[in-house]
Scaffold this motif. Structure first.
Motif, PDB file in Angstrom:
ATOM      1  N   ARG A  45       3.104  -4.991  -4.099  1.00 53.56           N
ATOM      2  CA  ARG A  45       3.252  -6.398  -3.714  1.00 53.56           C
ATOM      3  C   ARG A  45       4.000  -7.192  -4.783  1.00 53.56           C
ATOM      4  O   ARG A  45       4.898  -7.979  -4.468  1.00 53.56           O
ATOM      5  CB  ARG A  45       1.877  -7.016  -3.473  1.00 53.56           C
ATOM      6  CG  ARG A  45       1.921  -8.506  -3.168  1.00 53.56           C
ATOM      7  CD  ARG A  45       0.520  -9.095  -3.146  1.00 53.56           C
ATOM      8  NE  ARG A  45       0.547 -10.553  -3.078  1.00 53.56           N
ATOM      9  CZ  ARG A  45      -0.509 -11.329  -3.281  1.00 53.56           C
ATOM     10  NH1 ARG A  45      -1.695 -10.785  -3.539  1.00 53.56           N
ATOM     11  NH2 ARG A  45      -0.394 -12.648  -3.216  1.00 53.56           N
ATOM     12  N   TYR A  60       2.077   3.270  -4.672  1.00 55.07           N
ATOM     13  CA  TYR A  60       1.459   3.497  -3.375  1.00 55.07           C
ATOM     14  C   TYR A  60       0.530   4.708  -3.406  1.00 55.07           C
ATOM     15  O   TYR A  60       0.271   5.285  -4.459  1.00 55.07           O
ATOM     16  CB  TYR A  60       2.495   3.647  -2.270  1.00 55.07           C
ATOM     17  CG  TYR A  60       3.639   4.623  -2.492  1.00 55.07           C
ATOM     18  CD1 TYR A  60       3.511   5.769  -3.242  1.00 55.07           C
ATOM     19  CD2 TYR A  60       4.877   4.382  -1.894  1.00 55.07           C
ATOM     20  CE1 TYR A  60       4.553   6.658  -3.409  1.00 55.07           C
ATOM     21  CE2 TYR A  60       5.940   5.260  -2.048  1.00 55.07           C
ATOM     22  CZ  TYR A  60       5.769   6.399  -2.801  1.00 55.07           C
ATOM     23  OH  TYR A  60       6.810   7.274  -2.956  1.00 55.07           O
ATOM     24  N   TYR A 112       5.566   4.436   5.007  1.00 52.17           N
ATOM     25  CA  TYR A 112       6.465   3.687   4.120  1.00 52.17           C
ATOM     26  C   TYR A 112       7.622   4.562   3.650  1.00 52.17           C
ATOM     27  O   TYR A 112       8.776   4.135   3.643  1.00 52.17           O
ATOM     28  CB  TYR A 112       5.674   3.152   2.918  1.00 52.17           C
ATOM     29  CG  TYR A 112       6.544   2.415   1.933  1.00 52.17           C
ATOM     30  CD1 TYR A 112       6.875   1.085   2.141  1.00 52.17           C
ATOM     31  CD2 TYR A 112       7.050   3.055   0.801  1.00 52.17           C
ATOM     32  CE1 TYR A 112       7.698   0.406   1.255  1.00 52.17           C
ATOM     33  CE2 TYR A 112       7.861   2.387  -0.086  1.00 52.17           C
ATOM     34  CZ  TYR A 112       8.188   1.061   0.143  1.00 52.17           C
ATOM     35  OH  TYR A 112       9.014   0.398  -0.735  1.00 52.17           O
ATOM     36  N   GLN A 134      -0.857  -1.781  -1.019  1.00 54.00           N
ATOM     37  CA  GLN A 134       0.102  -2.838  -0.673  1.00 54.00           C
ATOM     38  C   GLN A 134      -0.193  -4.154  -1.386  1.00 54.00           C
ATOM     39  O   GLN A 134       0.646  -5.058  -1.382  1.00 54.00           O
ATOM     40  CB  GLN A 134       0.102  -3.081   0.842  1.00 54.00           C
ATOM     41  CG  GLN A 134       0.455  -1.864   1.670  1.00 54.00           C
ATOM     42  CD  GLN A 134      -0.766  -1.081   2.120  1.00 54.00           C
ATOM     43  OE1 GLN A 134      -1.797  -1.059   1.434  1.00 54.00           O
ATOM     44  NE2 GLN A 134      -0.682  -0.437   3.270  1.00 54.00           N
TER      45      GLN A 134
END
Length: 222
Positions: free
Chosen positions: A203, A192, A40, A198
């Motif tokens: 989210r 994270y 990410y 996630q």
């Protein structure tokens, strides 16, 4: 003697390495989360991003870079450590802290509902901190109405999200999203780098960004 050494080595390997490493699912889950986080970062975080290993330094840097006029909010006060840092740096402003102090309302990251309950012990906070006690969906509507809705040019300047859960993050942005302005600094504590990251703060914010017309930059600690 060599036979004894081999036997002892085998025993130590089986007793510690095999048992504590090869069968430790939590360790593998965290290693997987780390890999996903690195992917990410490589795909989304700009090359000139600033990194911090010290949590306090990150918070102080974020608050020091607030340029807008507006409200300072923290969601998830717990023991009050981070809100004390924020209040110290933003000493000319009131910092509003939101927390039920009854622990997380849902299970999260292996922790059962009620984890982090303060057992009636509210944190000691500076004079420029105002605590709003209760679940976010109970305290935020009245706060927005009294502090933003009736006052012009009193949007949000700084927002610290440390609530862990998707549902709580969604509630935050459902109520505050309309009052985030260009230049508002949003800082996450658990965005994270933990199993199933996630599905929670990440989210909740991503869904807000997806339905928002504003562009955002991300400032992260880990």
């Amino acid at each position: 003697m060599p036979l004894f050494r081999r036997t002892l080595s085998e025993y130590l390997f089986r007793r510690f390495a095999l048992k504590l490493y090869s069968k430790n699912l939590l360790l593998d889950m965290q290693l997987q989360a780390k890999k996903e986080t690195l992917d990410y970062i490589n795909n989304n975080i700009p090359d000139d991003a600033v990194y911090f290993q010290n949590h306090k330094n990150l918070i102080m840097f974020a608050v020091d870079n607030v340029r807008n006029q507006g409200l300072y909010l923290e969601f998830g006060v717990a023991r009050g450590r981070s809100i004390r840092w924020i209040a110290d740096k933003a000493n000319k402003h009131t910092v509003h802290g939101f927390d039920s102090f009854e622990g997380i309302p849902e299970s999260w990251n292996g922790n059962i509902a009620g984890t982090f309950h303060r057992r009636g012990n509210l944190p000691k906070v500076p004079d420029n901190v105002e605590l709003h006690i209760g679940l976010f969906d109970k305290t935020l509507p009245a706060f927005i109405e009294n502090n933003i809705g009736k006052k012009k040019n009193n949007d949000i300047a700084f927002l610290h999200v440390d609530c862990d859960l998707y549902s709580s993050t969604k509630t935050i942005f459902d109520h505050t999203g309309a009052y985030l302005q260009t230049g508002t600094i949003i800082l996450f504590d658990d965005y994270y780098n933990y199993p199933r990251w996630q599905k929670h703060e990440h989210r909740g914010f991503k869904e807000f960004v997806d339905r928002s017309e504003e562009h955002t930059s991300e400032l992260q600690s880990h």
